[in-house]
Each structure stands twice: as structure tokens, then as C-alpha cells.
Design a protein around this motif. Structure first.
Motif, PDB file in Angstrom:
ATOM      1  N   THR A 183       0.830  -1.201   0.000  1.00 37.66           N
ATOM      2  CA  THR A 183       0.000   0.000   0.000  1.00 37.66           C
ATOM      3  C   THR A 183       0.864   1.250   0.000  1.00 37.66           C
ATOM      4  OG1 THR A 183      -1.735  -1.147   1.258  1.00 37.66           O
ATOM      5  CG2 THR A 183      -1.825   1.266   1.212  1.00 37.66           C
ATOM      6  N   ILE A 184       0.499   2.210  -0.820  1.00 37.48           N
ATOM      7  CA  ILE A 184       1.069   3.553  -0.784  1.00 37.48           C
ATOM      8  C   ILE A 184      -0.040   4.500  -0.349  1.00 37.48           C
ATOM      9  CG2 ILE A 184       2.021   5.467  -2.142  1.00 37.48           C
ATOM     10  CD1 ILE A 184       3.259   3.356  -4.005  1.00 37.48           C
ATOM     11  N   ILE A 185       0.217   5.255   0.720  1.00 35.04           N
ATOM     12  CA  ILE A 185      -0.743   6.255   1.185  1.00 35.04           C
ATOM     13  C   ILE A 185      -0.128   7.630   0.966  1.00 35.04           C
ATOM     14  CG2 ILE A 185      -2.079   7.146   3.125  1.00 35.04           C
ATOM     15  CD1 ILE A 185      -1.957   4.357   4.381  1.00 35.04           C
ATOM     16  N   THR A 186      -0.699   8.391   0.036  1.00 33.72           N
ATOM     17  CA  THR A 186      -0.279   9.768  -0.152  1.00 33.72           C
ATOM     18  C   THR A 186      -1.132  10.665   0.739  1.00 33.72           C
ATOM     19  OG1 THR A 186      -1.813  10.081  -2.007  1.00 33.72           O
ATOM     20  CG2 THR A 186       0.433   9.342  -2.535  1.00 33.72           C
ATOM     21  N   GLY A 216      -1.623  18.953  -6.826  1.00 30.20           N
ATOM     22  CA  GLY A 216      -0.702  18.160  -7.637  1.00 30.20           C
ATOM     23  C   GLY A 216      -0.533  16.750  -7.108  1.00 30.20           C
ATOM     24  N   VAL A 217      -0.428  16.606  -5.802  1.00 33.47           N
ATOM     25  CA  VAL A 217      -0.296  15.267  -5.221  1.00 33.47           C
ATOM     26  C   VAL A 217      -1.562  14.452  -5.476  1.00 33.47           C
ATOM     27  CG1 VAL A 217       0.000  13.945  -3.094  1.00 33.47           C
ATOM     28  CG2 VAL A 217       1.376  15.995  -3.472  1.00 33.47           C
ATOM     29  N   HIS A 218      -2.721  15.110  -5.433  1.00 29.71           N
ATOM     30  CA  HIS A 218      -3.972  14.394  -5.749  1.00 29.71           C
ATOM     31  C   HIS A 218      -3.925  13.849  -7.174  1.00 29.71           C
ATOM     32  CE1 HIS A 218      -8.153  13.432  -6.456  1.00 29.71           C
ATOM     33  NE2 HIS A 218      -8.181  14.314  -7.441  1.00 29.71           N
ATOM     34  N   ALA A 219      -3.575  14.706  -8.129  1.00 29.70           N
ATOM     35  CA  ALA A 219      -3.525  14.265  -9.527  1.00 29.70           C
ATOM     36  C   ALA A 219      -2.475  13.171  -9.710  1.00 29.70           C
ATOM     37  CB  ALA A 219      -3.226  15.456 -10.437  1.00 29.70           C
ATOM     38  N   TYR A 220      -1.342  13.332  -9.040  1.00 29.53           N
ATOM     39  CA  TYR A 220      -0.280  12.322  -9.136  1.00 29.53           C
ATOM     40  C   TYR A 220      -0.754  10.989  -8.569  1.00 29.53           C
ATOM     41  CZ  TYR A 220       4.499  10.568  -9.324  1.00 29.53           C
ATOM     42  OH  TYR A 220       5.630   9.845  -9.634  1.00 29.53           O
ATOM     43  N   LEU A 265      -0.808   7.547 -10.468  1.00 22.15           N
ATOM     44  CA  LEU A 265      -0.036   6.451  -9.884  1.00 22.15           C
ATOM     45  C   LEU A 265      -0.905   5.209  -9.730  1.00 22.15           C
ATOM     46  CD1 LEU A 265       2.711   5.655  -8.498  1.00 22.15           C
ATOM     47  CD2 LEU A 265       1.629   6.349  -6.335  1.00 22.15           C
ATOM     48  N   ARG A 266      -2.123   5.405  -9.261  1.00 22.96           N
ATOM     49  CA  ARG A 266      -3.037   4.271  -9.079  1.00 22.96           C
ATOM     50  C   ARG A 266      -3.306   3.584 -10.418  1.00 22.96           C
ATOM     51  NH1 ARG A 266      -6.962   6.936  -7.163  1.00 22.96           N
ATOM     52  NH2 ARG A 266      -6.245   6.805  -4.997  1.00 22.96           N
ATOM     53  N   ALA A 267      -3.501   4.379 -11.456  1.00 18.77           N
ATOM     54  CA  ALA A 267      -3.768   3.808 -12.776  1.00 18.77           C
ATOM     55  C   ALA A 267      -2.551   3.052 -13.301  1.00 18.77           C
ATOM     56  CB  ALA A 267      -4.170   4.915 -13.750  1.00 18.77           C
ATOM     57  N   GLN A 268      -1.350   3.622 -13.109  1.00 20.13           N
ATOM     58  CA  GLN A 268      -0.147   2.980 -13.641  1.00 20.13           C
ATOM     59  C   GLN A 268       0.228   1.717 -12.865  1.00 20.13           C
ATOM     60  OE1 GLN A 268       3.251   4.879 -15.059  1.00 20.13           O
ATOM     61  NE2 GLN A 268       2.222   6.737 -15.763  1.00 20.13           N
ATOM     62  N   LEU A 269      -0.106   1.677 -11.589  1.00 22.58           N
ATOM     63  CA  LEU A 269       0.250   0.514 -10.774  1.00 22.58           C
ATOM     64  C   LEU A 269      -0.852  -0.544 -10.743  1.00 22.58           C
ATOM     65  CD1 LEU A 269       2.078   2.160  -7.737  1.00 22.58           C
ATOM     66  CD2 LEU A 269       3.070   1.163  -9.795  1.00 22.58           C
ATOM     67  N   ASP A 270      -1.924  -0.299 -11.450  1.00 19.80           N
ATOM     68  CA  ASP A 270      -3.008  -1.274 -11.499  1.00 19.80           C
ATOM     69  C   ASP A 270      -2.480  -2.625 -11.995  1.00 19.80           C
ATOM     70  OD1 ASP A 270      -5.713  -2.160 -11.357  1.00 19.80           O
ATOM     71  OD2 ASP A 270      -5.858  -1.953 -13.526  1.00 19.80           O
ATOM     72  N   GLY A 271      -2.789  -3.676 -11.254  1.00 14.23           N
ATOM     73  CA  GLY A 271      -2.333  -5.008 -11.619  1.00 14.23           C
ATOM     74  C   GLY A 271      -1.030  -5.432 -10.973  1.00 14.23           C
ATOM     75  N   VAL A 325      -3.171   2.243  -4.002  1.00 14.72           N
ATOM     76  CA  VAL A 325      -2.811   3.638  -3.762  1.00 14.72           C
ATOM     77  C   VAL A 325      -3.998   4.316  -3.101  1.00 14.72           C
ATOM     78  CG1 VAL A 325      -2.132   5.836  -4.796  1.00 14.72           C
ATOM     79  CG2 VAL A 325      -1.240   3.681  -5.726  1.00 14.72           C
ATOM     80  N   CYS A 326      -3.756   4.841  -1.919  1.00 18.19           N
ATOM     81  CA  CYS A 326      -4.803   5.433  -1.089  1.00 18.19           C
ATOM     82  C   CYS A 326      -4.397   6.876  -0.776  1.00 18.19           C
ATOM     83  CB  CYS A 326      -4.933   4.614   0.194  1.00 18.19           C
ATOM     84  SG  CYS A 326      -6.062   5.262   1.407  1.00 18.19           S
TER      85      CYS A 326
END
Length: 253
Positions: free
Chosen positions: A130-133, A155-159, A163-169, A174-175
Motif C-alpha cells: 500500500t502507498i498512502i499519499t 498536484g499530489v492528488h492528480a499524481y 499512480l493508481r492507474a499505472q500501478l493497477d495489476g 494507492v490510497c
């Protein structure tokens, strides 16, 4: 998210919300590594029983050293929280504000990216992690006194979304934790009576984190007016109200 058996690294947890969450994770049964710049505070927390590591999120070498130390001592690390952040008032009529803007972006936005990048290969290798931003209600409803803080958190929200989309699978969830104003000291509580009490905020956060599946956004009740202001049609009115605080800037008095 099961918070009872995690190995959690929180960058920026020597005080405030970060420290309270560190204590909550530890009380639930997780192993917690506290990261921060101030060695005196790290020493106190080490005496309290926390694992600690020095880290300055504005320096790549410091981030890399912290990562290497953590993964050597805690190879089971499965959760990181990017808590490091600063809030600096700025008067945009004065070009001297730019140094504050640079510092804010370097810590809040680029610091988040540096920490995530440092640990992503390890977390992918684990298969489940888990990554929590950490963003802010101000990222969705700006507080004009702190314009770059608002921009950095947006910016962190958009990132986080990307990030969640790129790490899918990959097995990494990403929370995004979105705090409202939280009184971390008695002085802050006096200055802002509307700020949530730290203990109440942390209890609500930990309850939300334990949902299955883990919510993509951790939204305590006190931040909903910020998060959904545009949707609810209250955005312009609330920004106008918050703009009254511009009178606190030295050049506006």
C-alpha cells in the motif's frame, strides 16, 4: 486494509498527524518506522520504542539512504505514507514569495514523488502493498493565504490518481488521505476553533483505512465540504469566505 500486521514507513512522522498515525498503527499491532529530519525528535521516538530513520525528502541522496536502511532492517516493508509537508503563507503581490513557493513544491510535491519512486520497485516485488499519499482539503478548496500549498496538494492528488492507474495489476493499492484543518497543538486549536481534534481525526482515519477494500480516498466527515464543493455548488462562496483571511498577510494590513 488490515492494520494489525503491517510494516509501515511514514516519512514526516516526528510530530502532528504523522506521529499520531504512527502511534495508531503501532497500537493496532503494526511495526512502524518513523522518518524525519530532526534527529532530536527521532531520538525521543526511538526511546518510545519506534524504529526511526533520518530522511530529508528534498534530497535524493537522503531518500536513497533512508530506503536502503529501511529495507535492510525491515525487508517486509509493505506500506509507505508520504506525510512530509509544509504550509507557508505567501503574498503574491510580492515577488519575494517565490522562495516559499519553491520550498513548498520541493517538499510537498517533489518530496512525495521522491519517496514513492524510491520504494516502488520493492513494493512491486512484494506483490501486495500500500502507498498512502497525503493531500489536503485545501487541494480541493483553496485557502488563498497559502496558494502554493494548495497547488502542491492538488498536484499530489492528480499524481495519486495517475499512480493508481499505472500501478493497477501490480498488487499495490494507492490510497489518498485528505485531511481538513486538524488541531495538532493547543495553540492551533485556539487559532482555529473549527479544526478537528487530532485524536478524533486519527480515530476516524484508522476506521476508514480498515474498510475492505481500502478506500481510494480517506475522507473524514470534516473534509467533505472541501472535497465536494464544486459538485455541491458551494465552491465560489466558500473561496470568497476564505479569501477574507488575506487580511492577515503583513502587506495587506
Amino acid at each position: 486494509m488490515d492494520i494489525t500486521n503491517r510494516t509501515v514507513f511514514i516519512a514526516g512522522a516526528t510530530s502532528g498527524i504523522g506521529l499520531e498515525l504512527a502511534r495508531r498503527f503501532a497500537a493496532a499491532g503494526s511495526a512502524v518506522i518513523v522518518g524525519g529530519r530532526r534527529t532530536d525528535l527521532l531520538d525521543r521516538l526511538a526511546a518510545e520504542g519506534f524504529a526511526t530513520v533520518p530522511i530529508d525528502v528534498t534530497g535524493q541522496d537522503s531518500v536513497d539512504r533512508a530506503r536502503d536502511t529501511i529495507l535492510h532492517r525491515h525487508p517486509g516493508l509493505d506500506t509507505i505514507v508520504t506525510m512530509s509537508g509544509v504550509m507557508i503563507p505567501e503574498d503574491l503581490r510580492d515577488p519575494a514569495h517565490f522562495s516559499a513557493a519553491e520550498k513548498t513544491i520541493d517538499i510537498n510535491l517533489l518530496g512525495t514523488v521522491r519517496v514513492i519512486d524510491a520504494f516502488t520497485p520493492h513494493l512491486i516485488g512484494r506483490g501486495t502493498s500500500t502507498i498512502i499519499t497525503v493531500t489536503s482539503g485545501i487541494g480541493f478548496l483553496p485557502f488563498p493565504v497559502m496558494p502554493t500549498y494548495a497547488a502542491s496538494k492538488a498536484g499530489v492528488h492528480a499524481y495519486s490518481e495517475a499512480l493508481r492507474a499505472q500501478l493497477d495489476g501490480t498488487g499495490i493499492e494507492v490510497c489518498e488521505l485528505v485531511p481538513p484543518a486538524v488541531a495538532t497543538t493547543p495553540e492551533q486549536a485556539r487559532r482555529n476553533p473549527r479544526a478537528l481534534k487530532l485524536a478524533e481525526f486519527a480515530t476516524e482515519v484508522m476506521d476508514l483505512l480498515q474498510a475492505d477494500p481500502t478506500p481510494q480516498e480517506i475522507l473524514v466527515k470534516g473534509v467533505l465540504m472541501h472535497r465536494w464543493a464544486e459538485r455541491d455548488g458551494t465552491y465560489d462562496e466558500l473561496v470568497a469566505q476564505r479569501s477574507q483571511a488575506l487580511a492577515m498577510l503583513p502587506g495587506r494590513r
